[in-house]
Design an enzyme around this catalytic site. Structure first.
Site, PDB file in Angstrom:
ATOM      1  CB  SER A 121      -0.845   0.047   1.272  1.00 51.48           C
ATOM      2  OG  SER A 121      -1.794  -0.957   1.288  1.00 51.48           O
ATOM      3  CG  HIS A 142      -1.747  -0.429  -4.343  1.00 50.06           C
ATOM      4  ND1 HIS A 142      -1.891   0.886  -3.997  1.00 50.06           N
ATOM      5  CD2 HIS A 142      -2.292  -1.143  -3.324  1.00 50.06           C
ATOM      6  CE1 HIS A 142      -2.490   0.973  -2.829  1.00 50.06           C
ATOM      7  NE2 HIS A 142      -2.745  -0.253  -2.402  1.00 50.06           N
ATOM      8  CD  GLU A 154      -1.457   4.050  -6.425  1.00 52.65           C
ATOM      9  OE1 GLU A 154      -1.469   3.309  -5.427  1.00 52.65           O
ATOM     10  OE2 GLU A 154      -1.475   5.285  -6.334  1.00 52.65           O
ATOM     11  CG  ASN A 192      -3.019   3.902   0.751  1.00 54.35           C
ATOM     12  OD1 ASN A 192      -4.171   4.038   1.173  1.00 54.35           O
ATOM     13  ND2 ASN A 192      -2.584   2.767   0.242  1.00 54.35           N
TER      14      ASN A 192
END
Ligand code: CAA
Ligand code: NAD
Length: 285
Positions: A121, A142, A154, A192
């Site tokens: 992450s 991701h 991602e 994130n």
């Protein structure tokens, strides 16, 4: 150099790994699923079979598609048992040392052509790649939670990631029906870096007594049209994962605005990790 992926090893059978294995199998890749905890492997397998069954019951899939997907899946109890694969997607806990040990082991076990991807992450792909002799073959892939539902992958390029490896991973994500978005290696990437400070701020609002978790979530759901309030989402992601991501942001940028809320630390220390342990900001039993 591999330009087409046929078989995949997914490491970690938690909520992300089980979802990742499922979507690959539904797209007819041969998938090996490994976890170092036998109970976790069984739990992940059960979650996949239940989700596929539900999709048949809802009429989103016919019985034959379910059995074909299951035929593409195999549980393995060691990395060696998977044999040689084209792509590995690592989805174990968000801890650099655990991931580094796995990538070092994979580097010796897997043929030179194998692409090694991490579903991390927030951790630096470049640092994970540096423990291998093939940093050009290491990349971030991701997926978002819940994997079968969320359309984004991602794709994170480490400093040395080869262009051809990026293209192969992008095309593979698209073959799964996902949209790949390219980002560079930076703490928390884009997803994130933007999402987690909002969740951390929501936790501060509860910590400072500004509002209850229910009120914070209601504001964001009803006022901003978020499908889940930030505290429900934090419980869904896992509070241990949220804390690890905030620590990566805090350390990576060195700015106080990324300081993890003490209440988040306290919950993680208490073992209140959210939905997966039955308790977080809400109770799930
Ligand atoms: N696994 C698989 N499928 C799931 C699921 C799960 N855990 N939870 C729900 N679904 C499916 C349901 O089966 C349903 O599918 P169909 O429409 O095909 O029947 C669909 O999702 C909608 O579910 P529900 O109607 O039960 O509930 P909902 O409308 O509230 O949607 C949700 C559920 C899709 C999870 C929605 O609440 C949502 O989008 N929440 C936000 C999710 C989000 O932000 N994810 C990103 C997290 S951050 C991240 O992943 C990155 C990171 O590194 C931490
Ligand atoms: P989880 O806690 O549900 O699952 C992690 C699994 O890894 C567990 O089953 C554990 O037994 C296994 N594991 C731990 N060490 C291992 C090892 N050495 N070898 C093999 N298996 C091992 O966690 P998760 O939510 O699935 O997250 C996994 C990864 O995906 C993390 O890097 C996380 O940051 C990332 N991620 C999480 C989310 C999310 O919303 N939870 C979203 C995107 C990415």
């Amino acid at each position: 150099m591999i330009d087409q992926i046929r078989n995949v090893l997914v490491i970690g059978a938690g909520q992300m790994g089980s979802g990742i294995a499922q979507v690959f199998a539904q797209s007819h890749y041969k998938v090996f699923l490994y976890d170092n905890q036998p109970e976790a492997l069984d739990r992940g397998w059960k979650a996949i079979t239940q989700r596929l069954k539900k999709q048949v019951e809802k009429g989103q899939m016919v019985e034959q598609q379910r059995s074909v997907a299951l035929r593409h899946l195999q549980k393995v109890t060691s990395l060696e048992e998977a044999g040689q694969v084209d792509l590995v997607v690592e989805a174990v806990v968000e801890a650099m040392q655990v991931k580094a040990d796995i990538f070092a082991a994979l580097d010796t076990l897997m043929p030179e052509k194998t692409i090694l991807a991490s579903n991390t992450s927030s951790l630096p792909i470049t640092e994970i790649a540096a423990v291998t002799q093939r940093p050009q073959q290491v990349i971030g892939m991701h997926f978002m939670n819940p994997v079968p539902v969320m359309p984004l992958v991602e794709v994170i390029r480490g400093l040395a990631t080869d262009d051809a490896v990026y293209e192969t991973v992008k095309q593979t994500a698209e073959a799964l029906g996902k949209t790949a978005v390219e980002v560079m290696d930076s703490p928390g990437f884009v997803s994130n870096r933007v999402l987690m400070p909002m969740i951390n701020e929501a936790i501060y609002a509860v910590y400072e007594g500004v509002a209850t978790p229910e009120a914070v979530d209601a504001v964001m759901k009803l006022g901003m049209n978020h499908p889940m309030g930030p505290l429900t989402l934090a419980d869904f992601i896992g509070l241990d994962t949220c804390l690890s991501i905030m620590e990566v942001l805090h350390e990576g940028f060195g700015e106080d605005k990324y300081r993890p809320c003490p209440l988040l630390r306290k919950y993680v220390k208490a073992g209140w990790l959210g939905k997966k342990t039955g308790k977080g900001f809400y109770n799930y039993s």
